[in-house]
Enzyme design. Structure first.
Site, PDB file in Angstrom:
ATOM      1  N   ARG A  69      -2.794  11.036  10.871  1.00 39.43           N
ATOM      2  CA  ARG A  69      -3.385   9.665  10.825  1.00 39.43           C
ATOM      3  C   ARG A  69      -4.149  10.009  12.352  1.00 39.43           C
ATOM      4  NH1 ARG A  69       0.696   4.360  12.510  1.00 39.43           N
ATOM      5  NH2 ARG A  69      -1.284   2.801  12.242  1.00 39.43           N
ATOM      6  N   LYS A 122       7.437  -0.729   6.716  1.00 40.15           N
ATOM      7  CA  LYS A 122       7.932   1.071   5.874  1.00 40.15           C
ATOM      8  C   LYS A 122       9.303   0.533   4.911  1.00 40.15           C
ATOM      9  CE  LYS A 122       9.009   3.566   9.700  1.00 40.15           C
ATOM     10  NZ  LYS A 122       8.591   4.700  10.609  1.00 40.15           N
ATOM     11  N   GLU A 124       0.918  -0.620   0.135  1.00 38.46           N
ATOM     12  CA  GLU A 124       0.000   0.089  -0.384  1.00 38.46           C
ATOM     13  C   GLU A 124       1.114   0.965  -0.339  1.00 38.46           C
ATOM     14  OE1 GLU A 124      -2.632   0.171   3.341  1.00 38.46           O
ATOM     15  OE2 GLU A 124      -3.186  -2.137   3.249  1.00 38.46           O
ATOM     16  N   ARG A 146       5.297  -2.442  17.271  1.00 41.35           N
ATOM     17  CA  ARG A 146       6.041  -2.426  16.115  1.00 41.35           C
ATOM     18  C   ARG A 146       6.570  -3.730  15.892  1.00 41.35           C
ATOM     19  NH1 ARG A 146       8.171   2.035  14.393  1.00 41.35           N
ATOM     20  NH2 ARG A 146       7.939   2.710  16.282  1.00 41.35           N
ATOM     21  N   PHE A 173      -6.687   2.784   5.562  1.00 39.05           N
ATOM     22  CA  PHE A 173      -6.549   1.297   5.604  1.00 39.05           C
ATOM     23  C   PHE A 173      -6.931   0.163   6.785  1.00 39.05           C
ATOM     24  CE2 PHE A 173      -3.351   4.460   7.193  1.00 39.05           C
ATOM     25  CZ  PHE A 173      -3.250   3.724   8.438  1.00 39.05           C
ATOM     26  N   GLU A 187      -5.448   8.095   6.978  1.00 42.18           N
ATOM     27  CA  GLU A 187      -4.115   8.740   6.955  1.00 42.18           C
ATOM     28  C   GLU A 187      -4.818  10.160   6.244  1.00 42.18           C
ATOM     29  OE1 GLU A 187       0.545   9.543   7.651  1.00 42.18           O
ATOM     30  OE2 GLU A 187      -1.327   8.263   7.906  1.00 42.18           O
ATOM     31  N   LYS A 240       2.793   4.583   1.680  1.00 40.25           N
ATOM     32  CA  LYS A 240       2.621   5.596   2.849  1.00 40.25           C
ATOM     33  C   LYS A 240       2.359   6.496   2.372  1.00 40.25           C
ATOM     34  CE  LYS A 240       5.828   5.564   6.588  1.00 40.25           C
ATOM     35  NZ  LYS A 240       5.058   6.883   6.753  1.00 40.25           N
TER      36      LYS A 240
END
Length: 599
Positions: free
Chosen positions: A254, A429, A247, A423, A343, A303, A249
């Protein structure tokens, strides 16, 4: 519990310079607090009367608080102001004058009595409300003893900060139940879903650790947003996931959307990454959600990007961020309308989707968000998706995203769950900035500053120390001392922000080499985005540094070098992140590794 007992706990917590001691002190406080009181105690420990994401404004500036104090103490305001200039703390000055006058308080008030009075102040509005607030605060000052007043007046002044993080409190809860930190992870997982320390503590007091596993999302309570890992090349990403979804970024705002139908009405709340309720800032998104969300209740994430209707293009972050404001909101919404790329769907119609695989969450999301295809009329858009079959797919979509002015791409694991606050490797990313000279930025915590000399003496600050968060140790470790790259306005703003959080000793959560000591320490509160040319190794900074280990019964130095930033400079102040949401030591290590691979 009497409020004076709570104040004495505050005193002990504030005076300790050891994080372990602080954890044990908090644990003792929780042990002495009943299940009915512990929610209120948790909020007051944070200098609040509600969870951080709920708006409960005292509406009392420093001048009004001073008026309440001098009225209660029956002293001259100018005399109090002179003392305040010396102490820099309204609470300490109030305590000092009470002791001088021999005032011991007229009532032995309970924690709940004081808490309810403070709550009532936040609920007052309309004509005469300021006078009523002033009267209640003044009566509280007269009723309490000097030490209690030190902490009482700091709460509406927003200067209570005792120097611990939410994670320290979670450790203390574990310590309360198990006598150690072994239960921290279980409590933390629940907190990430429901980041309300008052609620979590009450559940633990009433039901024990077993209740934590059953805590689910709640409309109106933000879920801590999931974070992504980094990898340096498309090949590394493909080798890590094998299959996935790619997707774009986005470099925008956000937001987490909470939506619920209540009869004929629909209630929408928007939360930032830092758990702030920012609903009022984005009326166009609220209107879009009400019109375009096809569910009875839902928690969505996405976002928001500024949109130029003339060129039909999305605006860069520098323009989008202008929508973050407290004034002239309607006018700015007309000038810079927002489009929200959705998303994630985390909750729908009473069902939590946190443990649901990405592919199934996406199928449900397609039933909740159904864009018409008319970009002028749609506010909620779906983020484009491309299946990753080879590493070439990653590179192709990445180059396409860059050509459109986007930051890069996200690659998501198809069977990955949504891990609040974590995380993990469910999201990776990939940004153009991963090169020999880092173009990426770090979110750092301001730990203290040196007083200025020459021209800088006018600002009161000449250099400032910043650090990153060590999630394993719940501490802040240094990466840079910055003395250049700020405008005069930036220096003045930084000094102003530091004024109310200065402390007379190094906070217990700070790990700092003596060579990096500063003139003035500040409590962890200010987050700044820092740009640097490179990540280097340094013996003066503590991020990533291992000091000693035992080898054959003898202490030996393992690695005395920490990570440091080369040519660091301030990019911006970050007001939507808490200190513990700053860049972590682990992330710095990853960025350093990526940098070395790219050379």
């Amino acid at each position: 519990m009497k409020f004076k007992v709570l104040a004495d706990h505050f005193r002990l917590i504030e005076s300790t310079s050891s994080r372990n001691d602080m954890t044990e002190l908090l644990s003792k406080l929780f042990a002495e607090t009943s299940a009915d009181e512990i929610g209120a105690v948790m909020y007051m420990l944070q200098g609040k009367v509600t969870p951080p994401y709920e708006k409960a404004d005292f509406g009392l500036g420093e001048k009004m608080i001073i008026r309440a104090v001098v009225r209660a103490l029956q002293i001259d305001e100018e005399t109090f102001q002179e003392s305040l200039k010396k102490t820099g703390d309204i609470g300490s000055s109030a305590e000092m004058f009470m002791e001088k006058k021999g005032m011991k308080g007229t009532q032995d008030m309970s924690v709940m009595d004081v808490f309810e009075k403070l709550v009532s102040i936040t609920k007052m509005s309309g004509d005469g409300s300021q006078d009523r607030k002033l009267e209640i605060l003044s009566e509280l000052v007269k009723a309490l003893d000097p030490l209690s007043c030190r902490y009482l007046v700091r709460i509406p002044a927003q200067t209570l900060r005792l120097g611990f993080s939410d994670m320290t409190i979670l450790d203390a809860m574990s310590w309360l139940l198990a006598g150690n930190k072994s239960l921290r992870k279980d409590i933390e997982k629940a907190y990430h879903v429901r980041p309300d320390l008052g609620y979590i503590a009450e559940m633990l007091k009433k039901h024990g650790i077993s209740k934590m596993a059953s805590i689910v999302p709640h409309i109106g309570t933000p879920i801590l947003m999931m974070k992504a890992q980094r990898l340096p090349t498309p090949e590394d990403i493909f080798n890590k996931l094998q299959t996935g979804r790619i997707e774009p970024k986005y470099d925008g705002l956000r937001l987490q959307i909470h939506y619920e139908k209540k009869g004929k009405e629909a209630v929408v709340k928007l939360f930032s990454r830092g758990l702030d309720d920012v609903t009022y800032m984005y009326p166009d998104i609220v209107e879009g959600v009400i019109k375009e969300c096809h569910a009875d209740s839902a928690i969505l994430e996405g976002e928001a990007l500024g949109f130029d209707s003339y060129s039909r293009t999305f605006l860069p972050f520098q323009e989008t961020v202008q929508r973050k404001r407290k004034h002239d909101i309607a006018e700015k919404a007309q000038e810079i309308p927002l489009k929200m790329f959705i998303f994630e769907l985390l909750y729908v119609n009473g069902e939590s989707l946190l443990k649901t695989p990405l592919t199934d969450r996406s199928k449900k999301m397609l039933k909740v968000i159904k864009p018409s295809g008319d970009i002028f009329n749609d506010t909620l858009l779906l983020s484009p998706q491309v299946e990753m079959i080879t590493a070439d797919d990653v590179n192709r979509v990445f180059e396409d995203s860059i050509s459109k002015g986007l930051e890069g791409i996200m690659v998501k694991k198809l069977d990955g769950t949504y891990e609040p606050g974590a995380r993990g490797w469910n999201w990776i990313k990939f940004k153009r900035s991963y090169s020999a000279k880092i173009d990426d930025t770090l979110d750092c915590v301001v730990m203290g500053y040196d007083r200025g000399k020459g021209k800088r003496s006018d600002f009161g600050i000449g250099a400032f120390l910043v650090g990153v968060y060590d999630a394993q140790e719940d501490s802040y470790k240094t990466v840079a001392k910055i003395g250049t790259g700020l405008s005069d306005e930036d220096w003045r703003m930084l000094h102003t922000l530091c004024t109310h959080i200065a402390t007379d000793h190094k906070p217990a959560l700070y790990d700092v080499d003596k060579l990096m000591s500063v003139d003035v320490w500040v409590k962890p509160a200010i987050v700044v985005e820092i740009k640097a040319d490179e990540i280097t190794r340094s013996t003066m900074h503590t991020a990533g540094r291992s000091m000693k280990a035992s080898v054959s019964g003898k202490a030996s130095v393992v690695d005395i070098q920490g990570y440091a930033l080369r040519f660091p400079r301030l990019k911006r102040f970050v007001d939507d992140k808490k200190p513990e949401d700053a860049t972590t030591v682990e992330e710095v290590a990853e960025m350093s590794s990526i940098q070395l691979k790219s050379v």
